[in-house]
Each structure stands twice: as C-alpha cells, then as structure tokens.
Write an enzyme that holds these catalytic residues in place. Structure first.
Site: not given
Lengths: 406, 406
Positions: A189, A275
């Site tokens: 990932t 994020e």
C-alpha cells in the site's frame, strides 16, 4: 529491553549500500528520483499490490525478483506509470536497461518502482537524463537523499535503521518509505525499500518479508484505497558476514524482531503522515478466535468514515465503533464485547457487555484531545489478536484530494 | 412509456392507510415519531440490516414479520435504541404493546423501527406519551407528517406514490424513507416504509421485497457504514381488491415494475440527500460475467474516498476509478476496460483498453460541473450488468460527522 539498537538510519546504513536522490524534472522542484545500489549482488525480495490494475514497474519487478539476485532499485516519484499500457511497460523496461547500463549490471538484477499520478506517460527524455544523474550522485551516505526522492504528498521523509548482533557480528537493517494517500492494505500500500547486510537465504527472506508485510504495512489504512503501485522491495547483500540466516539459525528470532521493528516503524510513520491526518489511531483486537477475525475488525474500525470523523471531532461516539465491528466480516457475540479507549496516560473502558459504560464527557474529552489514541476491543471469544494503525478523516483530506475545486 | 402513473404520494396514498407524524420530545423541536396503520390486517414483509450489532427494534420486527400479518408500524427518530442491551429490548417491546393498546390490536401485528443516536436508552416516559399522541393524530392524509417524523440529518422528506392498473382495478403503492448518514448497502441501510392496497400473497411479497431491496437500497452508499437499524418494512392490505398477486398472475410484471420504481426512487432520493453531498453519482457496470461481479465494482467505485473527493473537486481523475475497479473483488481484464463519464447532455469516453483517452481538460470540466453524473464501466467479459448510486465526499460530510470540534 529490545535485543537490537534503533538509530536514525536509512538504506545506506547497512554495509555496502550506496544511494542517491535527485531532482530530474518530473516534479517542478522537489526530488523525484532515487537509486539504491548494493556493492555486490544481493538476495532480493518483494511484496506487491494485489490490485488487478497494477502498474508496469510492479509487474516487471515481480518478474526480476523471481529470476534471482538483485543489485539495484531505481525509483521515480511524480508519475506512477500505471494504466499506461504497452508504452508504459516499455518505459519501465527502459528504466531497468538505462540503470543497468549506467551501473554496468545485468538489467535482470535491477528493480523499478514508480509513484505519482496514474495514467500519464513517463517523460522518457527526462527519465533518461535523470537516471544518469542519479547514478553519478550515488554515495554511501545517500540514503537521506533517496528517502526524499521517493516522496509524493508526504510532509516528511520516513526512514529508520536498526543494528542487531548475530553470530557476534553487527548486522544492520535500514529502510525508507513513502505514503501518504491511496493507503489501504492489501499488500504494502505504499513504497518501502529495505536493505540489510545480513547474510540470509533467499527463499527464507521472501517468506519473512511476506509475513512481516502482512502484520505491518497490510495493517495500516489511510483512506481504504489500495494503490496500483504498492511495493516493498529489499536487498540483503551478506556483507555482515554472519552465518547464513534461515529458520534453523539459533539467533533467528532476534533478527526477526529487529526486521519486524523496521517495517512496523515505517508502516506507522506512513499513517502518522496520512493525508490530512490530525490523529494517529492504533486499534487492537484481543481474544479473537483467529488472527483473520481480529484483522477484519481492526480494518473495519479503521476504515469507517464515521469512526474517523468522530475522532477528528474528538467525539467519544463508541456507537460508531460498535457499528463498524458489527458489519465486519467476522462473527462476534455482541453481549461479550468490551472496548477500551486510551492514550499514553489513561485508559477508559467505554463499552462493557456490548453496552456503553457510564463515563463522563469530561473524562473522555480529556483522552480524545491527545494526538495518539489506542482502541482495544476485547471479543472474549478466543486467544488470537491483531493490531493495526490508521488516522482520522479531516477537512484537509478532502482538500488535498479534491483540490481542483477549492 | 411506463405502465404506471407516478405522483407525489406517500404511505397514505393507497386505500385504507392512516398515518401521523408528531413531535414528542426526543429531539428538541422537530417531529420525532411516526405511526402508519392499515384499516385491516395486512400482509407484512421486511428486510433488515445484516450488521451483527443490530438494534432491538430490528430483532423484534423481524420476529413479528415471521409470525404473520401486520397492521401498524411505530417509528421514532432521534434515538436508535441500539447497543442498549436488555433494557433496550424491553423498551422496544413496550413500544409495541403501547401501540397495540392504543389501536386495539395484538402487539404481534405491530412493527417497530428506531433511528438516531446509538447507545442511549430511550426516554420511555416521553415515548409513552408520544405513542398516545401519534395514535390520536392518525389521519388518511397523515403520510406527509409521517415522512417528516422519521427524518434525522435528512434535509427534506422522501416520499413517492405510484398507481398501476391490475385486473382492471387501481392499485396504489406509496413509500417514505429517511437517510442520510451511515448509509451503506448490506441491506436497506436506512429506513423505508412501503404501503400498498394490492392483494398479494404473503410469501411472494417477502421475496419480491427482498429481490427489490437487493437492486435498489442495497445498491446505494453514502459513507460505506452499514447501520445497526436499517429496515425496509411494508404492508399490503388488499383493499384494491385485485386478484391475488403472485408469480403466476398475468399482470405481475406490471406490478413488479411499479414496485421497483417506488423503491429505486426512494433509494436514489436518500443518496441525493447524502450527508454533505454536492454530486449525485450513478455508476453502471455493463457486460460483466455475473451481477455479483458488476455489483462489486459498482460498490468499489462508489465507496472510494479518492473517487468521491475527485468528484467533489470536479477533477477528471479516471486513474482513481481504474484503481478502485482493480481492487474490487471481481476478476477483470484490464486491457479491455472502457469507461464513460457523462451527464444528461454529453458522454465522454475517458478510458479505452484500460488506458486514458485523449479528452481535453475543458471537455471533461464541462461535464464535471453538473450535479448529476453517470459513470459507465464496460468490462467486455459477459452479458450481465449492475447499477448503483452514491455521492461525493465533501467538507460538509466531515463537518456533519465531526461537528464537536468545529
């Protein structure tokens, strides 16, 4: 007491590894290429995205790992070389060839990784010049520059080193990684590159990496999206001169611990820099029947937008946690469930027998203010456990990913 | 041409149904209780959440539907009566008993549904008085008030009526529903109540409802969270006096179409009013091998936070769509995939053979400005298709669900 020493290292900390990180012009200003090279042929291992739409570099690196030894890894950021068709495949191969040429290696011994925008052809003139520059910039202290060269929306580098004594020899493991969006476990990932000077059997290394990835990178999530380019690649060049490591080695557990630490550290650092993240969440499920049961619940909690926004809002909404446990693909006995919420200093039992306990708003408010929180779910159904890491969902996540409209 | 007539109706549009919606005091000001009653015993059917952590009213209504006929449905909003243990179960039963008493029915013929905060005990003194008031307020035009009484974070009522001629008789179907967070299909994912004066066989009605739910409410998603309280309940009282409907009835397809329309309309209306939604997205997968394959991809696209934020940002990031197709639990052949993006007026092919086409920023920007968008994914692997509906992920979603901190 840990059986190993942790330090602020990177992929050039182990003996016999050089690296570089340079700006070649895919991105406007920031470094966008990294190169990691071993002085000698090394055992290679890799674990890659399970996304069926996987990028050309992933396909090619997978093949080269199967073929045998590895000596160099070339990485570009700013462009994922994904969904780029035959041209993309050709370009990824070209990156291998150019790297091999500069380093006088066989292109079979080179791995390639890319990260960035999907669907845009690589600017090959820039890449060609870039690889030459990256090769020229190689140095035994170049790991920090390499850690910079692989970043995308990350706000900082992610790197670590550990030393562990094996057979009386100093063995070093170093790693760098990047996040920080499209982060969801179904393999690594993200990108991570690990080097070690340990002497280690190739097949064993691959299975060790696979097992470690499953409990580290595969247990993190930022947004539930499994990328097209996830790769964890490693090289073990044997220059520490220990007796060859494999399952029967008397000190194998010590090595495994150190190796696990490096990968868990990098995985957690990716989540911390997720994020827009304002909170780091660790979720542990204990007393599950199987690891898979526990894992399903860990993921379900960490991926719930409602749980994530509740943590962002510092809201002790345990009902959302119970709800996300309930729809996980794992049988539970609701009336047994206990949930604890805590930080470093304090832990509050918030659910008992499947129902809320009588905690006060003040009590829970105090805990929820912290930046690092831990949720423990006790299923009281078995003896297995699973642990994972995630972050909250903030305005900034929406801003970063929907930027065009703002 | 549709074989049925659509109008602005609700649950009291079919013959012989009364309803009411009142403010009883669970919420501060807004209506928080609704009651729907048939003049005569009706066939009942229901489909409920698959979340293992399901609320007391869900368990109880399920049981009562199994037992046979239904004549009334009592609903409260503002409190989900979920994760409330034995007391919660007792309170839900009490709601049945109180309703039955007021209406002089057997409590076995009553259903109960709740929606709102999880984990807080129902204020039973308020509920007791409330049920009395709701019973007093019943009227043949009370469907609109009932549609108001079931809302939570919804910004408006959701209701519809259709008329269809069966055996020369006018048969009417009416429905109301509420969203708008914790909306993710694994069953109805919200509350919806359907009434009809059709005469229809009980077992057939249950299977028709189940099949319809699978293609309507189960194909919508707002945030990927499957609630603890999802329920679609219905009553068919037979007062239209048609010949009994079942699979062999010559006009059954006409009825099915009308019935499907009501449920698809309500499901889509829930998504349109999704928390913080600024865009309505329809995703259709065509030429999949199976319906399940297509469905997995529809869901994967609609649940991707990255796809959702891209639509919020009016960003034609087709790479994120490809990526979410790739990690769906459905085998694809990447190099065959075609993707179309469009609105009412214009459709652009954005992906061909798994790669981006050469559309301009202006072209795609024009389409992305629209409030209602459609994505069609052509897998070119078979003859099945699936369709679902979702919305974008905006600042306001985070605000609504993380409100405490702002």
């Amino acid at each position: 007491m840990k059986n190993f020493h942790i330090f602020d290292g990177d992929v050039t900390s182990p003996k016999g590894f050089q690296a570089s990180g340079v700006h070649i012009g895919i991105k406007k200003k920031k470094k966008d290429m990294a190169l990691i090279v071993s002085d000698v042929l090394a055992e290679g291992a890799g674990v890659f995205t399970r996304n069926q739409v996987c990028a050309a570099p992933v396909l090619i690196s997978k093949e080269n790992i199967k073929k045998g030894k590895v000596q160099a890894i070339i990485i570009n950021s700013g462009n994922a070389n994904a969904c780029t068709g035959k041209e993309g495949h050709k370009n990824a191969l070209k990156m291998l060839e150019l790297t091999a040429e500069e380093l006088k290696l066989s292109s079979e011994n080179v791995l390639v990784a890319s990260t960035g925008v999907i669907g845009v052809p690589l600017p090959m003139d820039i890449v060609e010049r870039g690889i030459k520059n990256a090769a020229k910039a190689l140095s035994y202290g170049g790991g920090i520059a390499a850690a910079e060269g692989i970043l995308t929306t990350d706000t900082g580098t992610k790197k670590i080193g550990v030393e562990v004594e094996i057979d009386g020899k100093k063995v070093t493991i170093g790693g760098i990684a990047k996040g920080s969006g499209m982060i969801h476990p179904n393999m690594a990932t993200m990108l991570a590159f690990i080097t070690t000077d340990a002497k280690i059997e190739g097949g064993f290394l691959q299975s060790l990496l696979k097992n470690t990835v499953d409990k580290t990178y595969n247990m993190i999530t930022v947004d539930g999206d499994t990328s097209t380019n996830d790769s964890v690649c490693m090289m073990a060049n044997g220059l520490a001169d220990n007796n060859i490591l494999q399952e029967a080695h008397p000190e194998i557990e010590k090595f495994k611990e150190a190796f696990h630490y490096v990968n868990e550290y990098l995985a957690k650092t990716i989540v911390r820099d997720g994020e827009g993240a304002t909170k780091f969440l660790e979720v542990e499920v204990v007393n599950s029947k199987t690891f898979e049961d526990g894992k399903a619940i860990v993921k379900s909690i960490l991926n719930s937008n409602l749980v994530k926004t509740a943590f962002f809002g510092e809201d002790g909404n345990w009902g959302r946690i119970m709800c996300s446990i309930g729809y996980a693909d794992s049988a539970i006995e609701v009336e047994k469930v206990e949930i604890y919420l805590g930080d470093e200093k304090k832990t509050i039992k918030i659910v008992e027998k499947g129902e809320g306990t009588k905690f006060t708003e003040e009590e829970i408010g105090e805990v929820l203010k912290e930046k690092e929180l831990k949720v423990v779910v006790d299923l009281k159904m078995g003896n297995e456990k699973a642990r994972g890491w995630g972050c909250d969902l903030s305005y900034d996540y929406v801003k970063i990913n929907g930027a065009y409209r703002t």
